[in-house]
Design an enzyme around this catalytic site. Structure first.
Site, PDB file in Angstrom:
ATOM      1  N   LYS A  81     -20.609  47.831  40.523  1.00 18.07           N
ATOM      2  CA  LYS A  81     -21.980  47.614  41.008  1.00 18.07           C
ATOM      3  C   LYS A  81     -22.796  46.831  39.984  1.00 18.07           C
ATOM      4  O   LYS A  81     -23.600  45.966  40.348  1.00 18.07           O
ATOM      5  CB  LYS A  81     -22.657  48.950  41.316  1.00 18.07           C
ATOM      6  CG  LYS A  81     -24.100  48.813  41.841  1.00 18.07           C
ATOM      7  CD  LYS A  81     -24.191  47.964  43.100  1.00 18.07           C
ATOM      8  CE  LYS A  81     -25.632  47.706  43.528  1.00 18.07           C
ATOM      9  NZ  LYS A  81     -26.313  48.889  44.069  1.00 18.07           N
TER      10      LYS A  81
ATOM     11  N   LYS B 118     -33.991  47.787  36.579  1.00 17.03           N
ATOM     12  CA  LYS B 118     -33.182  48.923  36.112  1.00 17.03           C
ATOM     13  C   LYS B 118     -31.694  48.573  36.119  1.00 17.03           C
ATOM     14  O   LYS B 118     -30.960  48.846  35.172  1.00 17.03           O
ATOM     15  CB  LYS B 118     -33.470  50.134  36.994  1.00 17.03           C
ATOM     16  CG  LYS B 118     -32.679  51.387  36.674  1.00 17.03           C
ATOM     17  CD  LYS B 118     -31.459  51.564  37.565  1.00 17.03           C
ATOM     18  CE  LYS B 118     -31.849  51.801  39.005  1.00 17.03           C
ATOM     19  NZ  LYS B 118     -30.651  52.074  39.870  1.00 17.03           N
TER      20      LYS B 118
END
Length: 286
Positions: free
Chosen positions: A167, A235
């Site tokens: 990811k 983030k």
């Protein structure tokens, strides 16, 4: 089968709804009572807390903003879930956090998998997410039918934490493409070329991408309603940079994309879609 779904935000809410449509009994919890009520309106059930949601569940799914929230919720899932429970954390978090969750879960007989997703809000609504899964292969096989209600590309990529590493790679590529599409729009417009025609051509050639397919027209129109917020991509880029440091590799373009995303956030665009990187490139150019 009963599925507890913790975290009913932009991504979690449509994912939980798709599980209801697939015939599962879904018990949801979110810090927002309004989101829980939305799930109930779609045929799911609401819970007053994490412990209540997971108590009778066969599968638990968490879709939370960041590692700290997972670190808070995971011990509750493990403590109140039955032995043999499948625990799918579909949040995007640090790989080391996923490895910690897997260890804590295994000690209690809970089968934990990290299963972050790609595809944005549209993919969550349509049930066409790409899902990258880390963990035990047998646990992945057991969870595969549930994941099939949420996505179309579902791949076991390795041991615990591997899903999160993939990811991170996904997010650095997505951020880079958004930045380059933004630069292409600025170049076309500054040169007096119709950006619609220009990007239509790019989308049909080697430069084509899923991002060009679904975002080029909204970017040209400067429509940045969030499908995935700059704040969250900021983030995620931090996770990618940290993963590179842990692996001992240099990713110079990733570092530049991380700074571009950070600039968007610093300029007050954190609540906008990550395609709003165009606003940063425009500001560079006056």
């Amino acid at each position: 089968m009963t599925i507890a779904f913790i975290g009913l935000g932009i991504m979690g809410s449509p994912m939980a709804a798709n599980l209801v449509k697939a015939g599962y009994d879904v018990v949801g919890y979110d810090v927002s009572a309004e989101r829980v009520a939305e799930l109930e309106a779609r045929g799911g059930k609401g819970a007053a807390g994490v412990a209540e949601a997971v108590a009778d569940a066969d599968v638990v799914i968490t879709m939370l903003p960041d590692s700290p929230q997972v670190e808070e919720v995971a011990p509750v899932v493990v403590a109140h879930g039955a032995s043999g429970l499948i625990y799918l954390d579909m949040s995007t978090i640090r790989p080391d956090t996923s490895r910690w969750v897997a260890r804590e879960a295994a000690a209690k007989g809970v089968r934990a998998l990290d299963a972050p997703v790609s595809g944005g809000e549209r993919g969550a609504v349509d049930g066409t997410l790409s899902i990258m899964v880390g963990g035990d292969p047998e646990d992945f096989a057991a969870a595969r039918p549930v994941l099939g209600a949420l996505g179309t590309t579902i791949v076991h990529v390795g041991p615990p934490g591997a899903g999160q590493t993939v990811k991170a790679a996904n997010q650095l590529v997505v951020g880079g493409i958004y930045g380059l599409v933004a630069e292409a729009i600025v170049l076309l417009e500054a040169s007096g070329v119709d950006p619609v025609a220009g990007l239509d051509v790019l989308a049909g050639g080697l430069a084509g991408s899923r991002i060009l397919d679904i975002k080029r027209h909204t970017m040209i129109k400067r429509e940045f309603a969030p499908g995935f917020r700059i704040d969250l991509h900021h983030k995620d880029m931090g996770i990618a940079v940290a993963a590179a440091r842990e692996a001992g590799v240099a990713l110079p373009l990733t570092a530049q994309v991380a700074q571009l995303v950070a600039a968007a956030r610093a300029q007050g665009h954190g609540s906008l879609d990550h395609s709003a990187l165009l606003k940063v490139v425009e500001r560079f150019n006056g």
